[in-house]
Design a protein around this motif. Structure first.
Motif, PDB file in Angstrom:
ATOM      1  N   VAL A  75      38.220 -14.701 -26.600  1.00 59.28           N
ATOM      2  CA  VAL A  75      37.246 -13.769 -25.143  1.00 59.28           C
ATOM      3  C   VAL A  75      37.570 -14.151 -23.960  1.00 59.28           C
ATOM      4  O   VAL A  75      37.323 -12.044 -23.630  1.00 59.28           O
ATOM      5  N   GLY A  76      39.055 -14.486 -23.654  1.00 61.40           N
ATOM      6  CA  GLY A  76      39.815 -14.267 -22.375  1.00 61.40           C
ATOM      7  C   GLY A  76      40.222 -13.025 -22.681  1.00 61.40           C
ATOM      8  O   GLY A  76      40.815 -11.619 -21.836  1.00 61.40           O
ATOM      9  N   ARG A  77      41.204 -12.838 -23.770  1.00 66.08           N
ATOM     10  CA  ARG A  77      42.149 -11.906 -24.249  1.00 66.08           C
ATOM     11  C   ARG A  77      41.248 -10.312 -24.679  1.00 66.08           C
ATOM     12  O   ARG A  77      41.843  -8.724 -24.051  1.00 66.08           O
ATOM     13  N   GLY A  78      40.317 -10.103 -25.313  1.00 62.97           N
ATOM     14  CA  GLY A  78      39.550  -9.549 -25.411  1.00 62.97           C
ATOM     15  C   GLY A  78      39.108  -8.967 -24.261  1.00 62.97           C
ATOM     16  O   GLY A  78      38.801  -7.358 -24.051  1.00 62.97           O
ATOM     17  N   VAL A  79      37.801  -9.475 -23.746  1.00 58.67           N
ATOM     18  CA  VAL A  79      38.047  -8.442 -22.376  1.00 58.67           C
ATOM     19  C   VAL A  79      39.086  -8.713 -21.047  1.00 58.67           C
ATOM     20  O   VAL A  79      39.054  -6.720 -20.374  1.00 58.67           O
ATOM     21  N   LYS A  80      40.342  -8.835 -20.848  1.00 57.43           N
ATOM     22  CA  LYS A  80      40.656  -7.909 -20.285  1.00 57.43           C
ATOM     23  C   LYS A  80      41.570  -7.508 -21.145  1.00 57.43           C
ATOM     24  O   LYS A  80      41.939  -6.076 -20.086  1.00 57.43           O
ATOM     25  N   ASN A  81      41.818  -6.876 -22.469  1.00 58.67           N
ATOM     26  CA  ASN A  81      42.165  -5.979 -23.331  1.00 58.67           C
ATOM     27  C   ASN A  81      40.769  -4.420 -22.765  1.00 58.67           C
ATOM     28  O   ASN A  81      42.128  -3.307 -22.521  1.00 58.67           O
ATOM     29  N   ALA A  82      39.795  -5.067 -22.668  1.00 57.29           N
ATOM     30  CA  ALA A  82      39.178  -3.944 -22.678  1.00 57.29           C
ATOM     31  C   ALA A  82      39.171  -2.933 -21.441  1.00 57.29           C
ATOM     32  O   ALA A  82      38.883  -1.654 -21.197  1.00 57.29           O
ATOM     33  N   LEU A  83      39.574  -3.948 -20.577  1.00 54.70           N
ATOM     34  CA  LEU A  83      39.785  -3.563 -18.725  1.00 54.70           C
ATOM     35  C   LEU A  83      41.367  -2.912 -18.558  1.00 54.70           C
ATOM     36  O   LEU A  83      41.552  -1.931 -18.312  1.00 54.70           O
ATOM     37  N   LEU A  84      41.779  -2.960 -19.451  1.00 55.06           N
ATOM     38  CA  LEU A  84      43.393  -2.849 -20.062  1.00 55.06           C
ATOM     39  C   LEU A  84      43.153  -1.317 -20.408  1.00 55.06           C
ATOM     40  O   LEU A  84      44.206  -0.826 -20.495  1.00 55.06           O
ATOM     41  N   THR A  85      43.042  -0.868 -21.731  1.00 57.59           N
ATOM     42  CA  THR A  85      41.846  -0.354 -22.374  1.00 57.59           C
ATOM     43  C   THR A  85      41.590   1.098 -21.629  1.00 57.59           C
ATOM     44  O   THR A  85      42.229   2.076 -21.481  1.00 57.59           O
ATOM     45  N   ASN A  86      41.395   0.437 -20.326  1.00 56.56           N
ATOM     46  CA  ASN A  86      39.997   1.653 -19.706  1.00 56.56           C
ATOM     47  C   ASN A  86      40.894   1.855 -18.202  1.00 56.56           C
ATOM     48  O   ASN A  86      41.117   3.239 -18.030  1.00 56.56           O
ATOM     49  N   GLN A  87      41.948   1.457 -17.675  1.00 57.99           N
ATOM     50  CA  GLN A  87      42.937   1.764 -16.963  1.00 57.99           C
ATOM     51  C   GLN A  87      43.644   2.810 -18.066  1.00 57.99           C
ATOM     52  O   GLN A  87      43.892   3.896 -16.952  1.00 57.99           O
ATOM     53  N   HIS A  88      43.940   2.547 -19.024  1.00 57.94           N
ATOM     54  CA  HIS A  88      44.779   3.490 -19.665  1.00 57.94           C
ATOM     55  C   HIS A  88      44.273   4.500 -19.965  1.00 57.94           C
ATOM     56  O   HIS A  88      45.069   5.410 -20.177  1.00 57.94           O
ATOM     57  N   PHE A  89      43.324   4.565 -20.148  1.00 55.56           N
ATOM     58  CA  PHE A  89      42.281   6.159 -19.948  1.00 55.56           C
ATOM     59  C   PHE A  89      42.039   6.853 -19.131  1.00 55.56           C
ATOM     60  O   PHE A  89      42.198   8.384 -19.241  1.00 55.56           O
ATOM     61  N   LEU A  90      42.908   6.134 -17.542  1.00 56.13           N
ATOM     62  CA  LEU A  90      42.960   7.395 -15.819  1.00 56.13           C
ATOM     63  C   LEU A  90      44.182   8.000 -16.275  1.00 56.13           C
ATOM     64  O   LEU A  90      44.364   8.745 -15.916  1.00 56.13           O
ATOM     65  N   GLY A  91      45.233   7.884 -17.356  1.00 54.76           N
ATOM     66  CA  GLY A  91      46.195   8.521 -17.847  1.00 54.76           C
ATOM     67  C   GLY A  91      46.953   8.672 -16.241  1.00 54.76           C
ATOM     68  O   GLY A  91      47.754   7.217 -15.396  1.00 54.76           O
ATOM     69  N   ALA A  92      47.677   9.712 -15.524  1.00 53.88           N
ATOM     70  CA  ALA A  92      48.145   9.543 -14.868  1.00 53.88           C
ATOM     71  C   ALA A  92      48.021   9.288 -13.403  1.00 53.88           C
ATOM     72  O   ALA A  92      48.658   9.094 -11.701  1.00 53.88           O
ATOM     73  N   GLU A  93      46.202   9.348 -13.241  1.00 59.12           N
ATOM     74  CA  GLU A  93      45.892   8.917 -12.379  1.00 59.12           C
ATOM     75  C   GLU A  93      45.689   7.081 -12.188  1.00 59.12           C
ATOM     76  O   GLU A  93      44.926   7.163 -10.818  1.00 59.12           O
ATOM     77  N   GLN A  94      45.994   6.569 -13.065  1.00 62.83           N
ATOM     78  CA  GLN A  94      45.709   5.268 -12.990  1.00 62.83           C
ATOM     79  C   GLN A  94      46.274   4.577 -11.455  1.00 62.83           C
ATOM     80  O   GLN A  94      47.691   4.609 -11.336  1.00 62.83           O
ATOM     81  N   GLY A  95      45.788   3.684 -11.720  1.00 61.51           N
ATOM     82  CA  GLY A  95      46.101   3.051  -9.698  1.00 61.51           C
ATOM     83  C   GLY A  95      45.968   4.254  -8.934  1.00 61.51           C
ATOM     84  O   GLY A  95      46.441   3.392  -7.935  1.00 61.51           O
ATOM     85  N   ARG A  96      45.757   5.553  -8.871  1.00 57.61           N
ATOM     86  CA  ARG A  96      45.997   6.044  -7.650  1.00 57.61           C
ATOM     87  C   ARG A  96      44.317   7.215  -7.264  1.00 57.61           C
ATOM     88  O   ARG A  96      44.219   7.236  -5.970  1.00 57.61           O
ATOM     89  N   ILE A  97      43.249   6.883  -8.282  1.00 59.30           N
ATOM     90  CA  ILE A  97      41.833   7.173  -7.666  1.00 59.30           C
ATOM     91  C   ILE A  97      40.997   5.903  -7.222  1.00 59.30           C
ATOM     92  O   ILE A  97      40.013   6.068  -6.547  1.00 59.30           O
ATOM     93  N   ARG A  98      41.530   5.929  -8.306  1.00 64.76           N
ATOM     94  CA  ARG A  98      39.873   4.997  -8.690  1.00 64.76           C
ATOM     95  C   ARG A  98      40.420   3.253  -9.214  1.00 64.76           C
ATOM     96  O   ARG A  98      40.615   3.500 -10.051  1.00 64.76           O
ATOM     97  N   ASN A  99      39.577   2.024  -9.203  1.00 66.90           N
ATOM     98  CA  ASN A  99      39.929   1.541 -10.065  1.00 66.90           C
ATOM     99  C   ASN A  99      38.615   1.302 -11.430  1.00 66.90           C
ATOM    100  O   ASN A  99      37.996   1.904 -11.600  1.00 66.90           O
ATOM    101  N   ALA A 100      39.808   1.439 -12.400  1.00 69.33           N
ATOM    102  CA  ALA A 100      39.055   1.196 -13.921  1.00 69.33           C
ATOM    103  C   ALA A 100      38.019  -0.240 -13.849  1.00 69.33           C
ATOM    104  O   ALA A 100      38.656  -0.907 -13.153  1.00 69.33           O
ATOM    105  N   ASP A 101      37.226   0.146 -14.695  1.00 68.66           N
ATOM    106  CA  ASP A 101      36.206  -1.078 -15.048  1.00 68.66           C
ATOM    107  C   ASP A 101      35.521  -0.837 -16.384  1.00 68.66           C
ATOM    108  O   ASP A 101      36.222   0.061 -17.411  1.00 68.66           O
TER     109      ASP A 101
END
Length: 261
Positions: free
Chosen positions: A10-36
């Motif tokens: 569960v810990g790994r799966g939920v973290k990976n879901a967040l990381l996937t959403n961050q990946h979806f932000l592409g070049a904007e990752q970490g520049r515009i908004r936090n992923a949830d």
């Protein structure tokens, strides 16, 4: 499958879901908004991936009606083996459609073992965010009803079956300490509800909390923006945030209460 493996997955799966959403932000990752985590089924898929194993069958969106029919068939097979027609009739009545009329309802993740003659290993429901306490409590009741069904069928005496209700907490400008405060209300409501359920389900053990293995804390980020006149300035973009998975673990195995969250 045991409680330690479930907590880790569960810990790994939920973290990976967040990381996937961050990946979806592409070049904007970490520049515009936090992923949830969005949408909800993403958490279901990432958690299902972590639960997959050579000796498991992982079925997302499993039919609850089929679970009832399977429990009834196993219980009748068990009664037939004892040549106890009265018990078989009692099982059929206890697990009839009136008592467990699931219709087209589905459970988010079903984990089965290698034998069709055994009950499931794990039943999972997922919800987004700590603000949906009503939804989490409703999912707890769904899982408990299914586990109670297996208990009524006499299938928990020789088999351990687990249930899990998964959610997460995320806070801008957050830390591990502030996340506990953010999640305090939903955990209080869950604890109150579990206290109500325990006397009605003595065969089951309950545990709830945030998972230490899933904690993510990231600081604020900034980038330098160049202007046409040759000057530049620092632009502070992503806020600091903290993230952590929450879990309600239910089952008839003794390690439910001893597992470390």
């Amino acid at each position: 499958m045991n409680a330690d493996e479930i907590v880790a997955a569960v810990g790994r799966g939920v973290k990976n879901a967040l990381l996937t959403n961050q990946h979806f932000l592409g070049a904007e990752q970490g520049r515009i908004r936090n992923a949830d985590i969005r949408p909800e089924y993403l958490m279901t898929v990432k958690l299902a991936e972590e639960l997959a194993a050579v000796d498991h069958v992982v079925e997302p969106e499993a039919s609850m009606k089929k679970l009832r029919d399977h429990a009834r068939a196993l219980a009748c097979f068990k009664a037939l083996g004892k040549k106890d027609k009265a018990l078989e009739a009692a099982v059929r009545e206890a697990l009839n459609q009136k008592n467990y009329d699931y219709g087209k309802e589905r459970i988010d993740i079903l984990v089965l073992g290698s034998s069709v003659l055994e009950p499931p290993l794990l039943l999972v429901e997922t919800k987004l965010g700590v603000k949906n306490a009503d939804g989490v409590i409703k999912d707890i009741d769904r899982v408990v009803k299914l586990l109670g069904m297996y208990n009524k069928a006499g299938l928990l005496d020789k088999h351990h079956v687990y249930g899990a209700v998964v959610f997460h907490a995320m806070e801008e400008q957050g830390t591990a300490t502030s996340l506990e405060e953010l999640a305090a209300e939903i955990l209080r409501r869950i604890a109150t509800h579990l206290a109500f359920l325990r006397p009605h389900h003595p065969a089951l053990i309950f545990k709830a909390g945030l998972l230490s293995n899933s904690l993510i804390q990231e600081s604020a980020s900034a980038f330098e923006e160049d202007h046409g006149d040759g000057t530049s300035e620092m632009i502070f973009a992503r806020d600091q945030f903290a993230f952590q998975a929450g879990l309600v673990l239910i089952g008839n195995a003794p390690d439910v209460i001893s597992v470390r969250f």
